[in-house]
Write an enzyme that holds these catalytic residues in place. Structure first.
Site, PDB file in Angstrom:
ATOM      1  N   SER A  96     107.196 -10.663 -49.565  1.00 39.93           N
ATOM      2  CA  SER A  96     107.570  -9.308 -49.149  1.00 39.93           C
ATOM      3  C   SER A  96     108.682  -8.754 -50.028  1.00 39.93           C
ATOM      4  O   SER A  96     109.450  -9.497 -50.628  1.00 39.93           O
ATOM      5  CB  SER A  96     108.041  -9.320 -47.691  1.00 39.93           C
ATOM      6  OG  SER A  96     107.079  -9.927 -46.865  1.00 39.93           O
TER       7      SER A  96
HETATM    8  N1  SAH Z   1     107.449 -14.162 -45.361  1.00 33.65           N
HETATM    9  C1  SAH Z   1     106.612 -14.476 -46.477  1.00 33.65           C
HETATM   10  C2  SAH Z   1     105.520 -13.468 -46.623  1.00 33.65           C
HETATM   11  C3  SAH Z   1     104.204 -14.121 -46.798  1.00 33.65           C
HETATM   12  S1  SAH Z   1     102.797 -13.061 -46.711  1.00 33.65           S
HETATM   13  C4  SAH Z   1     107.425 -14.664 -47.727  1.00 33.65           C
HETATM   14  O1  SAH Z   1     108.645 -14.505 -47.697  1.00 33.65           O
HETATM   15  O2  SAH Z   1     106.840 -15.027 -48.748  1.00 33.65           O
HETATM   16  C5  SAH Z   1     102.228 -13.394 -45.072  1.00 33.65           C
HETATM   17  C6  SAH Z   1     101.711 -14.756 -44.809  1.00 33.65           C
HETATM   18  O3  SAH Z   1     101.177 -14.745 -43.485  1.00 33.65           O
HETATM   19  C7  SAH Z   1     100.597 -15.236 -45.708  1.00 33.65           C
HETATM   20  O4  SAH Z   1     101.006 -16.404 -46.361  1.00 33.65           O
HETATM   21  C8  SAH Z   1      99.436 -15.497 -44.756  1.00 33.65           C
HETATM   22  O5  SAH Z   1      98.658 -16.630 -45.097  1.00 33.65           O
HETATM   23  C9  SAH Z   1     100.162 -15.712 -43.443  1.00 33.65           C
HETATM   24  N2  SAH Z   1      99.371 -15.538 -42.230  1.00 33.65           N
HETATM   25  C10 SAH Z   1      98.434 -14.591 -41.952  1.00 33.65           C
HETATM   26  N3  SAH Z   1      97.917 -14.795 -40.717  1.00 33.65           N
HETATM   27  C11 SAH Z   1      98.553 -15.881 -40.200  1.00 33.65           C
HETATM   28  C12 SAH Z   1      98.457 -16.605 -38.979  1.00 33.65           C
HETATM   29  N4  SAH Z   1      97.595 -16.273 -38.002  1.00 33.65           N
HETATM   30  N5  SAH Z   1      99.275 -17.679 -38.792  1.00 33.65           N
HETATM   31  C13 SAH Z   1     100.134 -18.057 -39.755  1.00 33.65           C
HETATM   32  N6  SAH Z   1     100.263 -17.439 -40.936  1.00 33.65           N
HETATM   33  C14 SAH Z   1      99.483 -16.356 -41.161  1.00 33.65           C
END
Ligand code: SAH
Length: 275
Positions: free
Chosen positions: A119
């Protein structure tokens, strides 16, 4: 791609050494306590870059770039000193691919593999500020859905007593573990699983934050939120099949759940199951 003066040359080679697939080589270095350490001796500080004791010098370089990022976040309206402090101390460049290091402190999301993104700093700090809601001390237990590369989890770990962070993609869960190792954050618990169900063992949570946007907030999250707790999540706005999202703040009060829809955001989709 914009180049920043003095920053990329050193970081590139430093970070190239710290990619996960070279972990065997780097294990001793990563075991050192974190983070913005100064060069070992004053003389190293003035050595030319070409001599490149890169691993010695980059801490100072990146902390200056981070300070500029924090100034910009403050300029965008982030006021919580705890949030600005955390954003200033976690090294975002350690969470992105070496080819993207030059952009690590720009306010942009970046690919982290498997179709997911880290993000934007502006969004991470905005959500953290909403989550903290002006609290004086640290937050209690926090649940993060979507660990991704682990960057936001690291930021949160400085703002809360305990952080539970769930990721549904094994590859990213493993990468986050690798990225976070050097920080040795004892209060951060990385979990592999489907965050749709929350994580009941850590409940109730003072705060829940989602880094992926779904059609609605799963009931499990609301159930696992403590009374007086706050949830911040991107949600697909009603009727928008194209996936337009807005930030939702949900407060659990004795009078019931209060929901406020804020500005438009763009997150990867919340998905069910593990992979
Ligand atoms: N906070 C993260 C952002 C990652 S993007 C950072 O700092 O990098 C969002 C993430 O949510 C992705 O890796 C995706 O695989 C995950 N995601 C989506 N649906 C999910 C679920 N049901 N449970 C756990 N993770 C999930």
């Amino acid at each position: 791609m914009k180049q920043r003066p003095s920053f990329p040359a050193k970081l590139d080679s430093t970070l190239a050494r710290n990619r996960p697939n070279t972990v065997g080589v780097n294990a001793p270095a990563m075991a050192k306590p974190a983070v913005t350490a100064s060069p070992a001796t004053p003389s190293e500080r003035v050595r030319p870059v070409a001599v490149a004791q890169v691993s010695q010098g980059h801490g100072m370089e990146s902390s200056a770039v981070r300070a500029r990022m924090v100034q910009k976040l403050a300029g965008q309206g982030i006021t919580d000193p705890h949030v600005l402090g955390a954003m200033g101390s976690i090294e975002r460049h350690r969470f992105v691919d070496s080819a993207l290091i030059n952009q690590a402190y720009e306010d942009t999301s970046l690919p982290i593999g498997l179709g997911q993104t880290i993000s934007k700093p502006g969004v991470v700090s905005r959500m953290a500020e909403l989550l903290r809601n002006g609290q004086v001390g640290k937050l209690g237990r926090v649940l993060e859905i979507g660990t991704g590369c682990g960057y936001q989890a690291a930021v949160l770990s400085l703002l809360a007593t305990e952080v539970y962070s769930i990721e549904r993609l094994r590859g990213l869960h493993d990468r986050a573990r690798e990225n976070l190792r050097h920080l040795r954050l004892a209060n951060l618990h990385l979990l592999f699983g489907d965050g749709m169900d929350g994580y009941a063992k850590g409940a109730p949570y003072a705060a829940i934050i989602a880094a992926a946007g779904g059609e609605a907030v799963p009931q499990a999250w609301v159930d696992q939120l403590a009374m007086g707790g706050r949830l911040v999540a991107p949600v697909v706005t009603a009727g928008a099949s194209g996936g337009a999202q807005a930030l939702l703040v949900l407060d659990k009060t004795p009078q019931g759940v209060r929901q406020t829809l804020l500005e438009a955001v763009h997150f990867v989709p919340l998905k069910s199951g593990i992979a």
